[in-house]
Design an enzyme around this catalytic site. Structure first.
Site, mmCIF file in Angstrom:
data_model
loop_
_atom_site.group_PDB
_atom_site.id
_atom_site.type_symbol
_atom_site.label_atom_id
_atom_site.label_comp_id
_atom_site.label_asym_id
_atom_site.label_seq_id
_atom_site.Cartn_x
_atom_site.Cartn_y
_atom_site.Cartn_z
ATOM 1 N N LYS A 4 0.852 -1.195 0.000
ATOM 2 C CA LYS A 4 0.000 0.000 0.000
ATOM 3 C C LYS A 4 0.886 1.243 0.000
ATOM 4 O O LYS A 4 0.661 2.178 -0.751
ATOM 5 C CB LYS A 4 -0.884 -0.018 1.268
ATOM 6 C CG LYS A 4 -2.205 0.665 1.049
ATOM 7 C CD LYS A 4 -3.215 -0.253 0.331
ATOM 8 C CE LYS A 4 -4.118 0.533 -0.590
ATOM 9 N NZ LYS A 4 -3.498 0.762 -1.919
ATOM 10 N N CYS A 140 14.326 -0.009 12.190
ATOM 11 C CA CYS A 140 14.011 -0.983 13.245
ATOM 12 C C CYS A 140 12.847 -0.464 14.073
ATOM 13 O O CYS A 140 12.870 0.676 14.543
ATOM 14 C CB CYS A 140 15.233 -1.172 14.146
ATOM 15 S SG CYS A 140 14.947 -2.284 15.535
ATOM 16 N N LEU A 389 26.066 -2.056 4.536
ATOM 17 C CA LEU A 389 26.375 -2.683 5.833
ATOM 18 C C LEU A 389 25.135 -3.306 6.434
ATOM 19 O O LEU A 389 24.030 -2.848 6.191
ATOM 20 C CB LEU A 389 26.947 -1.616 6.767
ATOM 21 C CG LEU A 389 28.178 -0.902 6.215
ATOM 22 C CD1 LEU A 389 28.550 0.259 7.111
ATOM 23 C CD2 LEU A 389 29.323 -1.893 6.061
HETATM 24 C C1 LIG Z 1 23.471 -15.227 10.820
HETATM 25 O O1 LIG Z 1 22.691 -14.244 11.466
HETATM 26 C C2 LIG Z 1 21.727 -13.627 10.728
HETATM 27 C C3 LIG Z 1 21.018 -12.632 11.381
HETATM 28 C C4 LIG Z 1 20.011 -11.958 10.694
HETATM 29 C C5 LIG Z 1 19.714 -12.259 9.352
HETATM 30 C C6 LIG Z 1 20.441 -13.251 8.706
HETATM 31 C C7 LIG Z 1 20.146 -13.601 7.269
HETATM 32 C C8 LIG Z 1 20.382 -12.369 6.422
HETATM 33 N N1 LIG Z 1 19.434 -11.591 6.195
HETATM 34 N N2 LIG Z 1 21.678 -12.152 5.948
HETATM 35 C C9 LIG Z 1 21.962 -11.070 5.161
HETATM 36 O O2 LIG Z 1 21.159 -10.190 4.888
HETATM 37 C C10 LIG Z 1 23.336 -11.020 4.598
HETATM 38 C C11 LIG Z 1 23.975 -12.177 4.184
HETATM 39 C C12 LIG Z 1 25.243 -12.066 3.614
HETATM 40 C C13 LIG Z 1 25.837 -10.803 3.463
HETATM 41 N N3 LIG Z 1 25.217 -9.678 3.894
HETATM 42 C C14 LIG Z 1 23.997 -9.780 4.451
HETATM 43 O O3 LIG Z 1 23.361 -8.640 4.868
HETATM 44 C C15 LIG Z 1 24.204 -7.536 5.170
HETATM 45 C C16 LIG Z 1 23.865 -6.427 4.184
HETATM 46 C C17 LIG Z 1 22.475 -5.884 4.449
HETATM 47 N N4 LIG Z 1 22.330 -5.458 5.851
HETATM 48 C C18 LIG Z 1 22.564 -6.564 6.785
HETATM 49 C C19 LIG Z 1 23.964 -7.129 6.613
HETATM 50 C C20 LIG Z 1 21.463 -13.932 9.378
#
Ligand SMILES: COc1cccc(CC(=N)NC(=O)c2cccnc2OC2CCNCC2)c1
Length: 389
Positions: A4, A140, A389
């Protein structure tokens, strides 16, 4: 009811996919600054905006605690990103940053911080246009306030504050599909401490694999193999900037780094960012570069461990040293520094080493987005030279 909010925003809309008559570039023109809404958007009654001064120990602790308990979790809710305070201070204060873009929402009575969103300025090149954009991150909302539709008003507020600085584009990533990704990347993980990763449920023992066989499979040498491989130092900034600018010029979307940016984003910072380079022993020329940032995750509900030590591939340039060998050296360094896992996206030339260096595919994707900038056709990950990041 889906999207939306995003259907009201100047972003590529799903209905426009494939419409090649739409030009690439800004979707809406800038508006005169006098036409930008001067006062903040309205929040629900008992909440108020607060600008978060990340230089304040107390405020950065509040931001740290909000994110530690309420930020992004993996799809199975077993891990939650646990950005450190010094990482947040580094991530939010690059050259030219605006304190007003570090936005919090707090409860009027208790003054409790319950939501956060940030922007930082960045010069991003799209093909041969360098556009000053806001990189939006760390959105967040406290778990207990998720049904209050706070995110749309926070996105509108950070957009308003970005507009007040005469910036009209933004870049952001998300694990969810929104209108409309400019690229969809796969994430990969290289086990460094397989026993812990299996114990905490991050990895599973392979079929027909024993634990000791698995530990042997991921074993790494004790020291790096490339002659001249060393930590980056301040004196290397000019050479690393030249090397990185040349390397990133091959990608369709990439940061337009200058020396001040390289000094901030790539100089080693304890517990935040590690960067290494290869200085040719003969010519003393800087020929290669590699880097990773440090982003631990809280382990939710494991009786033996509380934290997953994770390194995230950042910018890597292999010109004289094969990227495969350079990245193997960076894995050796990460293992030596007691990281449990090394993560990478399939962006830039990463696909060339992922499988060979024993990375396994993650169970999710990371979508990249531009705000108020249309790209004719979605990019392949290998056309993307931007790591957020
Ligand atoms: C292992 O702990 C985690 C805690 C929270 C989420 C995820 C899965 C995930 N969502 N991973 C990523 O987004 C990710 C995987 C590989 C490289 N960069 C990443 O995200 C970065 C860039 C975007 N902002 C978060 C960090 C894994």
């Amino acid at each position: 009811q889906r999207h939306k909010f995003w259907e009201t925003q100047p972003v590529g809309q799903f209905k426009d996919i494939g419409d090649t008559s739409l030009p690439e570039g800004p979707i809406e023109p800038p508006t005169p600054l006098s036409d930008v809404k001067q006062e903040p958007y309205n929040l629900p009654v008992s909440y108020e905006w607060i600008t978060c001064d990340m230089e304040s120990e107390e405020m950065s602790a509040e931001v740290y605690n909000l994110l530690t308990n309420n930020y992004v979790e993996d799809d199975e809710n077993m891990f939650r990103f646990n950005y450190s305070k010094e990482f947040l201070r580094w991530a939010l204060r690059p050259p030219g940053y605006f304190k007003s873009w570090h936005i919090g929402v707090r409860v009027k009575t208790s003054k409790k911080l319950v939501a956060f969103i940030t922007g930082i300025p960045a010069r991003i090149r799209v093909r041969n246009e360098v556009v000053t954009m806001a990189e939006i991150n760390f959105l967040c909302v406290h778990k207990k306030l998720r049904t209050k539709r706070l995110a749309p008003v926070m996105i509108k507020e950070v957009t308003r504050r970005v507009h007040l600085e005469n910036i009209w584009q933004a870049a952001y990533t998300a694990g969810v599909v929104l209108p409309t990704p400019i690229a969809t990347c796969q994430y990969w993980h290289r086990s460094l401490n397989p026993k812990k990763l299996i114990d905490v449920g991050f990895s599973r023992l392979g079929a027909r694999m024993t634990m000791s066989r698995t530990i042997k499979l991921y074993k790494l040498p004790d020291s790096t193999v490339t002659p001249g491989f060393r930590k980056m130092e301040l004196r290397d900034v000019p050479a690393v900037t030249r090397l990185l600018r040349k390397y990133l010029s091959q990608f369709i979307v990439a940061p337009d780094f200058e020396e001040a940016d390289v000094e901030h984003w790539l100089l080693p910072t304890e517990n935040v960012i590690e960067s290494y380079l290869v200085e040719s022993p003969e010519s003393h020329e800087i020929t290669d570069f590699c880097s990773f940032y440090i982003l631990p995750s809280s382990i939710l509900g494991n009786k033996n461990y509380t934290t997953l030590k994770a390194a995230y591939s950042y910018y890597n340039v292999g010109t004289k040293t094969p990227l495969l060998q350079l990245m193997n050296d960076v894995l050796i360094v990460a293992k030596k520094k007691d990281f449990d896992v090394f993560n990478a996206l399939d962006v830039m030339q990463n696909e060339s080493f992922l499988k060979e260096l024993k990375f396994g595919p993650g169970d999710g994707q990371l979508h990249y987005y531009l705000y108020n900038y249309r790209i004719r056709q979605a990019l392949k990950p290998s056309e993307l030279g931007l790591v957020l990041l």
